[in-house]
Design a protein around this motif. Structure first.
Motif, PDB file in Angstrom:
ATOM      1  N   GLY A 157       2.741 -38.591  -1.171  1.00 24.89           N
ATOM      2  CA  GLY A 157       3.174 -38.580   0.475  1.00 24.89           C
ATOM      3  C   GLY A 157       3.313 -38.937   1.790  1.00 24.89           C
ATOM      4  O   GLY A 157       3.209 -38.575   3.108  1.00 24.89           O
ATOM      5  N   GLY A 200       6.786 -44.343   3.957  1.00 29.83           N
ATOM      6  CA  GLY A 200       8.391 -45.313   2.585  1.00 29.83           C
ATOM      7  C   GLY A 200       8.935 -46.028   4.267  1.00 29.83           C
ATOM      8  O   GLY A 200       9.784 -45.653   3.866  1.00 29.83           O
ATOM      9  N   THR A 201       7.830 -46.005   5.529  1.00 29.41           N
ATOM     10  CA  THR A 201       8.868 -46.575   5.833  1.00 29.41           C
ATOM     11  C   THR A 201       9.500 -48.117   5.994  1.00 29.41           C
ATOM     12  O   THR A 201      10.532 -48.128   6.732  1.00 29.41           O
ATOM     13  CB  THR A 201       7.733 -46.655   7.549  1.00 29.41           C
ATOM     14  OG1 THR A 201       6.880 -47.637   7.346  1.00 29.41           O
ATOM     15  CG2 THR A 201       7.613 -45.140   8.073  1.00 29.41           C
ATOM     16  N   GLN A 220       0.180 -32.771   1.190  1.00 27.67           N
ATOM     17  CA  GLN A 220      -0.914 -33.167   1.939  1.00 27.67           C
ATOM     18  C   GLN A 220      -1.168 -32.844   3.454  1.00 27.67           C
ATOM     19  O   GLN A 220      -1.788 -32.868   3.832  1.00 27.67           O
ATOM     20  CB  GLN A 220      -0.851 -34.558   1.954  1.00 27.67           C
ATOM     21  CG  GLN A 220      -2.186 -35.770   2.935  1.00 27.67           C
ATOM     22  CD  GLN A 220      -1.365 -36.925   2.309  1.00 27.67           C
ATOM     23  OE1 GLN A 220       0.020 -38.168   1.755  1.00 27.67           O
ATOM     24  NE2 GLN A 220      -1.929 -38.200   3.640  1.00 27.67           N
ATOM     25  N   GLY A 227      -3.161 -41.048   4.854  1.00 25.56           N
ATOM     26  CA  GLY A 227      -3.535 -41.943   4.212  1.00 25.56           C
ATOM     27  C   GLY A 227      -3.764 -41.567   3.042  1.00 25.56           C
ATOM     28  O   GLY A 227      -4.064 -40.565   2.593  1.00 25.56           O
TER      29      GLY A 227
HETATM   30  P1  UTP Z   1       1.860 -46.823   1.240  1.00 30.44           P
HETATM   31  O1  UTP Z   1       1.454 -47.337   2.824  1.00 30.44           O
HETATM   32  O2  UTP Z   1       2.303 -48.328   0.377  1.00 30.44           O
HETATM   33  O3  UTP Z   1       3.029 -46.009   1.885  1.00 30.44           O
HETATM   34  O4  UTP Z   1       0.384 -46.335   0.704  1.00 30.44           O
HETATM   35  P2  UTP Z   1       4.027 -46.070   2.448  1.00 30.44           P
HETATM   36  O5  UTP Z   1       3.468 -45.375   4.021  1.00 30.44           O
HETATM   37  O6  UTP Z   1       4.652 -43.913   2.710  1.00 30.44           O
HETATM   38  O7  UTP Z   1       4.728 -46.920   2.571  1.00 30.44           O
HETATM   39  P3  UTP Z   1       5.481 -47.386   4.405  1.00 30.44           P
HETATM   40  O8  UTP Z   1       4.027 -47.882   4.520  1.00 30.44           O
HETATM   41  O9  UTP Z   1       5.834 -46.306   5.292  1.00 30.44           O
HETATM   42  O10 UTP Z   1       6.514 -47.860   3.414  1.00 30.44           O
HETATM   43  C1  UTP Z   1       0.372 -46.164  -1.226  1.00 30.44           C
HETATM   44  C2  UTP Z   1       0.791 -44.697  -1.984  1.00 30.44           C
HETATM   45  O11 UTP Z   1       0.213 -43.806  -1.169  1.00 30.44           O
HETATM   46  C3  UTP Z   1       1.351 -43.127  -0.876  1.00 30.44           C
HETATM   47  C4  UTP Z   1       2.723 -43.622  -0.128  1.00 30.44           C
HETATM   48  O12 UTP Z   1       3.282 -42.368  -0.822  1.00 30.44           O
HETATM   49  C5  UTP Z   1       2.593 -44.657  -1.620  1.00 30.44           C
HETATM   50  O13 UTP Z   1       2.855 -43.888  -3.002  1.00 30.44           O
HETATM   51  N1  UTP Z   1       0.355 -42.249   0.382  1.00 30.44           N
HETATM   52  C6  UTP Z   1       0.278 -42.666   1.671  1.00 30.44           C
HETATM   53  C7  UTP Z   1       0.273 -41.374   0.721  1.00 30.44           C
HETATM   54  O14 UTP Z   1       0.322 -40.414  -0.921  1.00 30.44           O
HETATM   55  N2  UTP Z   1      -0.297 -40.618   1.576  1.00 30.44           N
HETATM   56  C8  UTP Z   1      -0.435 -41.283   2.368  1.00 30.44           C
HETATM   57  O15 UTP Z   1      -0.796 -40.737   4.222  1.00 30.44           O
HETATM   58  C9  UTP Z   1      -0.454 -42.737   2.857  1.00 30.44           C
END
Ligand code: UTP
Length: 276
Positions: free
Chosen positions: A11, A14-15, A104, A109
């Motif tokens: 969820g 992936g910024t 979600q 988080g």
């Molecule tokens: P990350 O912090 O690496 O992923 O979370 P992100 O937030 O997608 O990436 P950036 O930092 O913006 O680039 C680790 C894992 O937790 C999931 C993400 O999809 C990833 O697989 N995650 C993170 C969630 O499912 N929900 C969230 O609210 C946050």
């Protein structure tokens, strides 16, 4: 108790991969010719997982479509007798009904994403796999944790690796009380500590086996590092009643959540493919 279910939190926003992830989930980015989530799914299945729980968000339809029959594509390939390609599009599909999805709602988080799976998991220990941590191993990384759980039932586990001290602020870090070199018992966990404050350089990566009691702690929705509901914080609170072990795993981990790790994995998997 045997681990039957795995949660895949997908969820996040992936910024770090924008603009690629503007309309496409990070977990659909391919390493050579397979999306990250496909590797994670294969790892779980090879370890004996029977139910796959995806916690998704907006723009994640591509993941559901990937794990569904692609009727037109299958028909076209079938008519053209392209049997090997047909196998590639549908050979990996698990029995109908074994993948379930929940949303979600808001990316609050990782801890919140896992909490969203509470009713689907129920009252049994379960696995969590983060697809953006790709682990190339001869024994599935999550299977290595499941074996550790079989030997120490009732505990929480995460895969760990040693990281350079200057990078502790990217990981959940263990305060280790004793270790046999593979299994590291922790007295506390701290999410993203500054290098000078980190109790060790033993860092958690995206594989977990957790007891269902974690949901009660996640229910509180306490915000931690980065203003997010952190899984590490809940596992740390759980230590009062549930032992926590880090598991050093056999295999190579690639951090595909960031561009450099993603490119490294692409090169390594392509080289491996050429040799095969
Ligand atoms: P990350 O912090 O690496 O992923 O979370 P992100 O937030 O997608 O990436 P950036 O930092 O913006 O680039 C680790 C894992 O937790 C999931 C993400 O999809 C990833 O697989 N995650 C993170 C969630 O499912 N929900 C969230 O609210 C946050």
């Amino acid at each position: 108790m045997r681990i039957r279910k795995a949660v895949f939190p997908v969820g996040g926003l992936g910024t770090r991969f924008l603009p690629a992830t503007k309309s496409m989930p990070k977990e659909m980015l391919p390493i050579v010719d397979k999306p990250l989530i496909h590797y994670a799914f294969e790892e779980a299945r090879a370890a004996g997982i029977e139910q796959f729980i995806f916690v998704t968000g907006r723009n994640k339809d591509a993941i559901e479509n990937h794990f569904d029959v692609a009727f037109e594509l299958d028909n076209t390939l079938s008519d053209a007798q392209k049997i090997e390609m047909l196998e590639r599009t549908r050979g990996f599909l698990p029995p109908a009904g074994s993948i379930v999805y929940t949303r979600q709602g808001a990316p609050l988080g990782l801890g919140h994403a896992v909490w969203c799976a509470r009713d689907l998991v129920g009252n049994e220990p379960f696995a969590v796999i983060l697809a953006d941590d790709l682990v190339d191993a001869s024994t599935p990384c999550i299977g290595q944790l499941m074996s550790a759980h079989t030997k120490n039932p009732g505990s929480n586990f995460a895969a760990v690796m040693d990281v350079p001290r200057e990078k502790t602020n990217r990981y959940g870090i263990l305060q280790v009380t004793h270790t046999d070199g593979v299994l590291h018992r922790a007295s506390s966990l701290i999410e993203k500590p500054a290098p000078e404050a980190a109790p060790s350089t033993t860092a958690i990566i995206g594989r977990y086996v957790l007891q269902p009691g974690i949901f009660t702690l996640l229910e509180k929705h306490t915000k931690g590092a980065g203003g997010e509901i952190q899984l590490t914080d809940a596992m740390n609170q759980a230590i009062a009643t549930t032992p926590f072990y880090g598991v050093s795993f056999e295999g190579t981990r690639y951090d595909c959540g960031e561009v450099a790790g993603f490119v490294e994995a692409t090169n390594a998997f392509y080289k491996k493919r050429q040799k095969a």
